[in-house]
Design a protein around this motif. Structure first.
Motif, mmCIF file in Angstrom:
data_model
loop_
_atom_site.group_PDB
_atom_site.id
_atom_site.type_symbol
_atom_site.label_atom_id
_atom_site.label_comp_id
_atom_site.label_asym_id
_atom_site.label_seq_id
_atom_site.Cartn_x
_atom_site.Cartn_y
_atom_site.Cartn_z
ATOM 1 N N UNK A 105 17.268 -32.781 -5.969
ATOM 2 C CA UNK A 105 17.780 -32.844 -7.331
ATOM 3 C C UNK A 105 17.289 -31.629 -8.125
ATOM 4 N N UNK A 106 17.570 -31.625 -9.414
ATOM 5 C CA UNK A 106 17.185 -30.489 -10.263
ATOM 6 C C UNK A 106 15.685 -30.249 -10.276
ATOM 7 N N UNK A 107 14.911 -31.336 -10.141
ATOM 8 C CA UNK A 107 13.451 -31.217 -10.180
ATOM 9 C C UNK A 107 12.885 -30.850 -8.814
ATOM 10 N N UNK A 108 13.743 -30.810 -7.805
ATOM 11 C CA UNK A 108 13.271 -30.475 -6.465
ATOM 12 C C UNK A 108 12.993 -31.695 -5.595
ATOM 13 N N UNK A 109 13.181 -32.897 -6.153
ATOM 14 C CA UNK A 109 12.962 -34.128 -5.373
ATOM 15 C C UNK A 109 14.023 -34.288 -4.288
ATOM 16 N N UNK A 110 13.618 -34.516 -3.041
ATOM 17 C CA UNK A 110 14.620 -34.654 -1.993
ATOM 18 C C UNK A 110 15.270 -36.042 -1.979
ATOM 19 N N UNK A 111 16.460 -36.108 -1.403
ATOM 20 C CA UNK A 111 17.153 -37.390 -1.247
ATOM 21 C C UNK A 111 17.955 -37.361 0.049
ATOM 22 N N UNK A 112 18.292 -38.542 0.537
ATOM 23 C CA UNK A 112 19.111 -38.651 1.748
ATOM 24 C C UNK A 112 20.084 -39.808 1.595
ATOM 25 N N UNK A 113 21.356 -39.522 1.792
ATOM 26 C CA UNK A 113 22.400 -40.558 1.748
ATOM 27 C C UNK A 113 23.167 -40.533 3.056
ATOM 28 N N UNK A 114 23.755 -41.678 3.393
ATOM 29 C CA UNK A 114 24.644 -41.682 4.551
ATOM 30 C C UNK A 114 25.835 -40.796 4.217
ATOM 31 N N UNK A 115 26.190 -39.940 5.152
ATOM 32 C CA UNK A 115 27.232 -38.963 4.854
ATOM 33 C C UNK A 115 28.623 -39.555 5.026
ATOM 34 N N UNK A 116 28.856 -40.658 4.329
ATOM 35 C CA UNK A 116 30.175 -41.296 4.372
ATOM 36 C C UNK A 116 30.342 -42.077 3.078
ATOM 37 N N UNK A 117 31.395 -41.799 2.358
ATOM 38 C CA UNK A 117 31.643 -42.488 1.094
ATOM 39 C C UNK A 117 31.947 -43.960 1.371
#
Ligand code: FES
Ligand SMILES: [Fe+2]
Length: 371
Positions: free
Chosen positions: A50-62
């Motif tokens: 994100x803008x603050x540099x915090x990482x994230x992970x989502x399943x790559x499927x809507x």
């Protein structure tokens, strides 16, 4: 009666274990406000910061129609699917907006979630927790909380250097791991004039003990037939060098070398990408030779050479494995590999029954082999 002389057949299934943290991407390759693809345990992921540099992970499927989210728009806060513009909070996957809804349509947008995975940055890597069971790709489930934080390299002083290396191997997680803990391939795969040659093969005796979820090669004075250890012995103080090597499920090998006030520590993982493909990531931290120029570069060179030799070997091995040959495990050199398969089976058994895991090692064991 144990089969004293017959080798044991090696199990062929290469089950990938969920319910653990896995290394996804090197942290220095993931920049703010951008999206990256990664695969863990055959699960497609989109990873970013994100803008603050915090990482994230989502399943790559809507969750709407399965469009890969990595092709969507990202403003550093919400991710917008490229197909119908649904927007998701990157940190928990919660749907924020469905543009097609009219003012009088009251679908509960906030009850829809894109699959979201706990994500942490630790020692140069973005780690992702793959829960058990995996969250559905499309759905209404908020993210699961991991039971523990992501694994960390053990460090013994505040100041240290850190470096990583990676290599992709076209073999299953099981072959990647038993290759990593295999003591007998050294003289054949890792030959180099400055390390050791086939002629230096001699009998070794190592003590192992059970630890939670794994086993430890107890603190010992490292192999006398390798040049770098001889240098280290001169540099630090001769008899004080000890090495401890641990293996912990699902895929972690840690090695700690301590020589007086100096230390070297590494945390290596073999990550299942798909059923037939894994990646080895070695991350090392050290305060040894911190002030001597070129040494960090030299250490990295040595490690890179080892990893490349292992990678090349497994690439060749994959050719042989294509036709599904029968394989075997022998004593004592393949005993750590046997423990690995037994630990995995015990872990799965404990999960099935809800009972505490039964450790396959009854107590300390001494193994002998020539390498
Ligand atoms: S597929 Fe993603 S919004 Fe429709
Ligand atoms: Fe190796």
């Amino acid at each position: 009666m144990p089969d004293l002389d017959l080798p044991q057949r090696q199990a062929t299934d290469a089950l990938m274990l969920s319910g653990f943290w896995y290394r996804a991407l090197p942290a220095d390759r993931v920049h703010r406000n951008q999206l990256y693809k990664a695969t863990l345990l055959e699960i497609p992921l989109v990873i970013g910061r994100d803008r603050m540099g915090q990482p994230f992970a989502l399943r790559d499927a809507c969750p709407h129609r399965g469009m890969p989210l990595n092709c969507g728009g990202f403003d550093g806060e919400n991710l917008e699917c490229g197909y119908h513009g649904w927007q998701f909070d990157i940190h928990n996957g919660q749907c924020q907006l469905i543009p097609s809804l009219t003012a009088d349509q009251n679908l509960r947008v906030d009850r829809i979630y894109a699959g979201s995975y706990p994500c942490e940055e630790q020692d140069s890597f973005i780690w992702v927790f793959i829960p058990d069971p995996a969250p559905p790709g499309a759905g209404f489930a908020p993210p699961t909380e991991p039971p523990d934080p992501a694994p960390q390299i053990e460090k013994f002083t505040g100041k240290y250097k850190l470096a990583y290396l990676q290599a992709e191997m076209p073999v299953s997680i099981d072959h990647g791991i038993i290759g990593l803990m295999d003591p007998a391939h050294g003289p054949f795969v890792h030959q180099a004039w400055w390390w050791r040659s086939q002629h230096s093969i001699h009998e070794k005796k190592k003590h192992f003990e059970p630890i939670p979820n794994g086993f430890r090669m107890s603190a010992h004075t490292p192999s006398s037939n390798s040049a770098p250890y001889k240098v280290l012995r001169l540099y630090a103080d001769a008899d004080s060098i000890t090495t401890t090597i641990d293996f912990i499920l699902p895929n972690i090998r840690t090695e700690t070398i301590r020589a007086g006030k100096y230390w070297f520590s590494s945390l290596t993982t073999v990550t299942p990408i798909t059923r037939n493909h894994c990646r080895i990531d070695v991350v090392a931290a050290w305060n040894l030779f911190r002030w001597v120029p070129f040494v960090p570069g030299l250490l990295k060179f040595v490690f890179a050479k080892f990893v490349e030799q292992d990678r090349r070997t497994m690439e060749l091995q994959a050719e042989g494995l294509k036709h599904n040959p029968h394989l075997m495990l022998i004593d004592d050199a393949d005993r750590p590999a046997k423990w690995y398969f037994q630990l995995k089976a015990a872990h799965l058994q404990a999960k099935r029954t809800g009972e505490p895991m039964k450790h396959p090692m009854p107590g300390p064991v001494t193994l002998k082999w020539r390498s």
